[in-house]
Design a protein around this motif. Structure first.
Motif, short mmCIF file in Angstrom:
data_model
loop_
_atom_site.label_atom_id
_atom_site.label_comp_id
_atom_site.label_asym_id
_atom_site.label_seq_id
_atom_site.Cartn_x
_atom_site.Cartn_y
_atom_site.Cartn_z
N VAL A 96 -9.48 7.87 -7.05
CA VAL A 96 -8.40 7.89 -6.06
C VAL A 96 -7.09 7.38 -6.65
CG1 VAL A 96 -9.89 7.88 -4.03
CG2 VAL A 96 -9.13 5.71 -4.99
N LEU A 106 -4.15 10.91 0.42
CA LEU A 106 -5.54 10.52 0.61
C LEU A 106 -5.76 10.02 2.03
CD1 LEU A 106 -5.89 8.50 -2.71
CD2 LEU A 106 -6.63 10.86 -2.31
N HIS A 129 -5.73 2.59 -0.46
CA HIS A 129 -5.61 3.91 -1.08
C HIS A 129 -5.23 5.01 -0.09
CE1 HIS A 129 -7.18 2.66 -4.95
NE2 HIS A 129 -8.26 2.15 -4.38
#
Length: 165
Positions: A96, A106, A129
């Motif tokens: 990620v 994301l 993230h």
């Protein structure tokens, strides 16, 4: 121009925890005198919210308040069982991080309840993230990946088209 995006499920994708969900369900029902075969139970319930599973197994005579209380009890059992083993899948953080560096948006779309999302994403420091996290409390039907994914793209990933088109 559209922006590429990855929308992840949480359970079984970000963390390898599905066996613990199944074990906690089997233990929960065993405490109530109901036995289920693990593989069949997993096949029949994967992706469903706890409330859906409880309603299907316990019937319409159980009140919504009782279902909510039982779901909370089962989820606490799951967190107790999985807690010592909790970790992101190997390579997830690097994956990620690279996606983010390449401009990929994301998000997470999960049927998990809020406490399990905190238990996984926040307590493993993974939420940082994701531009959006959509969980069971955010959608009407947990089994609808389309609903959850569409919600994730619509909520707060700016620059993405609404999906499905």
């Amino acid at each position: 121009m559209t922006k590429p995006a990855f929308i992840f499920d949480m359970d079984g994708t970000i963390v390898d925890n599905m066996a613990f969900h199944t074990r906690s369900w089997l233990e929960f029902f065993a405490r109530r005198g109901k036995e289920y075969e693990a593989e069949a139970f997993f096949r029949e319930t994967a992706g469903a919210q706890g409330r859906e599973i409880l309603r299907a197994r316990l019937g319409e005579d159980v009140t919504d308040a009782e279902i909510a209380e039982l779901a909370a009890e089962k989820d606490a059992l799951y967190r107790e069982m999985y807690g010592p083993h909790r970790a992101a899948i190997r390579g997830f953080d690097a994956f990620v991080t690279r996606a983010d560096e390449r401009g990929v948006a994301l998000a997470v779309a999960t049927s998990a309840p809020p406490k399990n999302i905190v238990f996984t994403l926040d307590e493993l420091d993974l939420r940082r993230h994701f531009a959006a996290v959509v969980g069971a409390a955010d959608v009407r039907c947990a089994r609808s990946a389309t609903t959850a994914s569409a919600s994730a793209t619509t909520i707060s990933i700016s620059g993405l088209p609404t999906w499905p088109r």
